[in-house]
Design a protein around this motif. Structure first.
Motif, PDB file in Angstrom:
ATOM      1  N   SER A  93       0.945  -1.370   0.189  1.00  0.00           N
ATOM      2  CA  SER A  93      -0.134   0.007   0.082  1.00  0.00           C
ATOM      3  C   SER A  93       0.721   1.411   0.134  1.00  0.00           C
ATOM      4  O   SER A  93       1.779   1.316   0.903  1.00  0.00           O
ATOM      5  N   ILE A  94       0.793   1.951  -0.990  1.00  0.00           N
ATOM      6  CA  ILE A  94       1.475   3.368  -0.905  1.00  0.00           C
ATOM      7  C   ILE A  94       0.415   4.667  -1.045  1.00  0.00           C
ATOM      8  O   ILE A  94      -0.307   4.502  -2.221  1.00  0.00           O
ATOM      9  N   VAL A  95       0.187   5.339  -0.104  1.00  0.00           N
ATOM     10  CA  VAL A  95      -1.043   6.061   0.120  1.00  0.00           C
ATOM     11  C   VAL A  95      -0.513   7.726   0.691  1.00  0.00           C
ATOM     12  O   VAL A  95       0.031   7.846   1.680  1.00  0.00           O
ATOM     13  N   PRO A  96      -0.725   8.531  -0.336  1.00  0.00           N
ATOM     14  CA  PRO A  96      -0.786  10.098   0.113  1.00  0.00           C
ATOM     15  C   PRO A  96      -1.620  10.172   0.830  1.00  0.00           C
ATOM     16  O   PRO A  96      -2.955  10.045   0.511  1.00  0.00           O
ATOM     17  N   LEU A  97      -1.252  10.804   2.155  1.00  0.00           N
ATOM     18  CA  LEU A  97      -2.257  11.006   3.156  1.00  0.00           C
ATOM     19  C   LEU A  97      -2.966  12.456   2.882  1.00  0.00           C
ATOM     20  O   LEU A  97      -2.279  13.327   2.498  1.00  0.00           O
ATOM     21  N   PRO A  98      -4.317  12.634   3.030  1.00  0.00           N
ATOM     22  CA  PRO A  98      -5.013  13.819   3.007  1.00  0.00           C
ATOM     23  C   PRO A  98      -4.627  14.868   4.050  1.00  0.00           C
ATOM     24  O   PRO A  98      -4.163  14.427   5.184  1.00  0.00           O
ATOM     25  N   GLY A  99      -4.700  16.310   3.770  1.00  0.00           N
ATOM     26  CA  GLY A  99      -4.522  16.971   4.872  1.00  0.00           C
ATOM     27  C   GLY A  99      -2.838  17.096   5.005  1.00  0.00           C
ATOM     28  O   GLY A  99      -2.187  16.828   4.145  1.00  0.00           O
ATOM     29  N   ALA A 100      -2.702  17.828   6.147  1.00  0.00           N
ATOM     30  CA  ALA A 100      -1.458  18.152   6.568  1.00  0.00           C
ATOM     31  C   ALA A 100      -0.806  18.330   7.706  1.00  0.00           C
ATOM     32  O   ALA A 100      -1.535  18.526   8.548  1.00  0.00           O
ATOM     33  N   THR A 101       0.378  18.234   8.151  1.00  0.00           N
ATOM     34  CA  THR A 101       0.822  18.429   9.745  1.00  0.00           C
ATOM     35  C   THR A 101       0.673  19.914   9.782  1.00  0.00           C
ATOM     36  O   THR A 101       0.375  20.460   9.019  1.00  0.00           O
ATOM     37  N   PRO A 102       0.588  20.137  11.142  1.00  0.00           N
ATOM     38  CA  PRO A 102       0.442  21.710  11.702  1.00  0.00           C
ATOM     39  C   PRO A 102       1.561  22.458  10.997  1.00  0.00           C
ATOM     40  O   PRO A 102       1.163  23.746  10.816  1.00  0.00           O
ATOM     41  N   GLU A 103       2.871  22.166  10.475  1.00  0.00           N
ATOM     42  CA  GLU A 103       3.580  22.882   9.807  1.00  0.00           C
ATOM     43  C   GLU A 103       3.276  23.015   8.224  1.00  0.00           C
ATOM     44  O   GLU A 103       3.876  23.696   7.556  1.00  0.00           O
ATOM     45  N   GLY A 104       2.328  22.262   7.615  1.00  0.00           N
ATOM     46  CA  GLY A 104       1.964  22.260   6.495  1.00  0.00           C
ATOM     47  C   GLY A 104       2.573  21.192   5.691  1.00  0.00           C
ATOM     48  O   GLY A 104       2.440  21.153   4.371  1.00  0.00           O
ATOM     49  N   TYR A 105       3.254  20.274   6.196  1.00  0.00           N
ATOM     50  CA  TYR A 105       4.088  19.255   5.272  1.00  0.00           C
ATOM     51  C   TYR A 105       2.913  18.255   4.993  1.00  0.00           C
ATOM     52  O   TYR A 105       1.979  17.842   5.872  1.00  0.00           O
ATOM     53  N   ARG A 106       3.067  17.740   3.527  1.00  0.00           N
ATOM     54  CA  ARG A 106       2.246  16.666   3.274  1.00  0.00           C
ATOM     55  C   ARG A 106       3.151  15.293   3.578  1.00  0.00           C
ATOM     56  O   ARG A 106       4.322  15.241   3.605  1.00  0.00           O
ATOM     57  N   VAL A 107       2.238  14.032   3.860  1.00  0.00           N
ATOM     58  CA  VAL A 107       2.822  13.085   4.133  1.00  0.00           C
ATOM     59  C   VAL A 107       2.475  11.713   3.318  1.00  0.00           C
ATOM     60  O   VAL A 107       1.130  11.478   2.561  1.00  0.00           O
ATOM     61  N   ILE A 108       3.302  10.839   2.937  1.00  0.00           N
ATOM     62  CA  ILE A 108       3.084   9.815   2.315  1.00  0.00           C
ATOM     63  C   ILE A 108       3.463   8.384   2.830  1.00  0.00           C
ATOM     64  O   ILE A 108       4.727   8.432   3.543  1.00  0.00           O
ATOM     65  N   LEU A 109       2.596   7.340   3.081  1.00  0.00           N
ATOM     66  CA  LEU A 109       2.952   6.152   3.858  1.00  0.00           C
ATOM     67  C   LEU A 109       3.013   5.043   2.921  1.00  0.00           C
ATOM     68  O   LEU A 109       1.978   4.982   1.981  1.00  0.00           O
ATOM     69  N   ALA A 110       3.945   4.111   3.324  1.00  0.00           N
ATOM     70  CA  ALA A 110       4.108   2.889   2.546  1.00  0.00           C
ATOM     71  C   ALA A 110       4.021   1.609   3.633  1.00  0.00           C
ATOM     72  O   ALA A 110       4.759   1.773   4.657  1.00  0.00           O
ATOM     73  N   LYS A 111       3.400   0.645   3.188  1.00  0.00           N
ATOM     74  CA  LYS A 111       3.383  -0.565   4.184  1.00  0.00           C
ATOM     75  C   LYS A 111       3.216  -1.865   3.132  1.00  0.00           C
ATOM     76  O   LYS A 111       2.629  -1.783   1.993  1.00  0.00           O
ATOM     77  N   LEU A 112       3.514  -2.915   3.726  1.00  0.00           N
ATOM     78  CA  LEU A 112       3.490  -4.267   3.163  1.00  0.00           C
ATOM     79  C   LEU A 112       2.155  -4.915   3.392  1.00  0.00           C
ATOM     80  O   LEU A 112       1.690  -4.740   4.519  1.00  0.00           O
ATOM     81  N   ASP A 113       1.550  -5.284   2.249  1.00  0.00           N
ATOM     82  CA  ASP A 113       0.294  -6.000   2.431  1.00  0.00           C
ATOM     83  C   ASP A 113       0.275  -7.509   2.086  1.00  0.00           C
ATOM     84  O   ASP A 113      -0.212  -8.358   2.989  1.00  0.00           O
ATOM     85  N   ASP A 114       1.166  -7.938   1.187  1.00  0.00           N
ATOM     86  CA  ASP A 114       1.314  -9.524   0.888  1.00  0.00           C
ATOM     87  C   ASP A 114       2.624  -9.979   1.344  1.00  0.00           C
ATOM     88  O   ASP A 114       3.647  -9.521   1.360  1.00  0.00           O
ATOM     89  N   LEU A 115       2.494 -10.831   2.414  1.00  0.00           N
ATOM     90  CA  LEU A 115       3.675 -11.173   3.189  1.00  0.00           C
ATOM     91  C   LEU A 115       4.507 -12.162   2.468  1.00  0.00           C
ATOM     92  O   LEU A 115       5.697 -12.603   3.152  1.00  0.00           O
ATOM     93  N   ASN A 116       4.093 -12.834   1.384  1.00  0.00           N
ATOM     94  CA  ASN A 116       4.806 -13.802   0.679  1.00  0.00           C
ATOM     95  C   ASN A 116       6.029 -13.092  -0.016  1.00  0.00           C
ATOM     96  O   ASN A 116       5.926 -12.420  -0.814  1.00  0.00           O
ATOM     97  N   THR A 117       7.217 -13.542   0.465  1.00  0.00           N
ATOM     98  CA  THR A 117       8.354 -12.748  -0.127  1.00  0.00           C
ATOM     99  C   THR A 117       8.881 -13.105  -1.344  1.00  0.00           C
ATOM    100  O   THR A 117       9.305 -11.951  -2.074  1.00  0.00           O
TER     101      THR A 117
END
Length: 298
Positions: A93-117
């Motif tokens: 999952s690669i997800v740009p998050l809506p909104g921003a931090t109090p400083e105005g920074y934008r955040v993108i999150l990445a995580k593993l979904d399929d555990l099969n190496t």
């Protein structure tokens, strides 16, 4: 793909002088090896990332487009219908998050979904990551800064073993020398016992500027000091839909704009046959002495 509104961007950053950006764009269009379809908005990203230095922006832009041309495993064949890209979509999952931090920074999150190496291919995942990031920035416009978050939950040594040292070197080269962003933070959350193995792949290629913004969290409460809890998906105690649901929305954007993404690819490459002076290749990128672009540390 709908490019961010230029008037809104200039209004948000009044310190940027549009005539300077247009002068930069004129220079871009005068370069025989760079696409004449490069837009003002795309030029603005580089001018902003380089803190309005015309000369640095020129160097970083050329490095960026040269890297995108020669780092084929990350930036070539950006057809999201390709088998390897669809597999990467299922794997992470690669997800740009809506909104921003109090400083105005934008955040993108990445995580593993399929555990099969066996389904994890680092180069393909990084290609997808860059595609999502490019699409996001194109529509989002320039921002005060960006924060990268990597969730290591369910990551195994088998995944780490599938990361090539040269691939890591190439990706970190691009991030530090060529990416048109102001990188404010790089966070690993839910860190694993073998964190030393991951860092061993990274640290040989990390400059001081990147190590300064690198943070590792075993406790999400500490992480919330950088990214507010309410900005995050439900699995992190936040208010957003789960990341594996949110990713489908963004991946659908890539699929719906498949042709535009392939046009984006060709627009962000150079024609080495037309480059003034000596043509460059991949080895030239890694032989460069000095530092075209330093990460911004606020």
């Amino acid at each position: 793909m709908k490019e961010a509104n230029l008037e809104d961007q200039y209004a948000s950053f009044p310190e940027i002088k549009r005539p300077e950006v247009l002068k930069f764009l004129d220079w871009i269009h005068a370069q025989p090896h760079i696409s004449d379809r490069f837009s003002e908005g795309e030029a603005l990203h580089f001018f902003h990332a380089c803190r309005y230095s015309m000369e640095v922006a020129k160097q970083v832009l050329d490095t960026n487009l040269t890297a995108r041309t020669h780092l084929e495993e990350f930036f070539v064949n950006l057809d999201c219908e390709r088998t390897e890209i669809r597999r990467a979509m299922r794997t992470v999952s690669i997800v740009p998050l809506p909104g921003a931090t109090p400083e105005g920074y934008r955040v993108i999150l990445a995580k593993l979904d399929d555990l099969n190496t066996s389904n994890y291919n680092f180069a393909d995942v990084m290609k997808l990551y860059c595609m999502v990031f490019d699409f996001w920035m194109y529509e989002d416009g320039i921002q005060p800064g960006h924060v990268i978050v990597i969730d290591l939950k369910n990551t195994s040594l088998g995944h780490v073993a599938r990361i090539g040292l040269l691939q890591m070197k190439k990706f970190l080269y691009y991030l530090q020398e060529a990416a048109a962003i102001r990188l404010i933070g790089f966070h690993f959350i839910n860190i694993v016992p073998f964190m030393d193995k991951i860092l061993a792949l990274m640290t040989p290629f990390m400059k001081k500027e990147l190590t300064t913004v690198l943070h590792m969290h075993s406790d999400l409460k500490e992480f919330y000091k950088f990214v507010p809890q309410e900005m995050l998906p439900k699995e992190y105690g936040g208010q957003l839909e789960e990341a594996n649901v949110a990713k489908e929305i963004y991946y659908k954007k890539l699929l719906d704009n498949r042709k535009e993404m392939m046009e984006f690819e060709t627009r962000h490459q150079v024609n080495e046959k037309l480059r003034p002076g000596k043509a460059k290749n991949a080895s030239d990128l890694f032989g460069i002495e000095g530092n075209f672009k330093k990460l911004d540390i606020d």
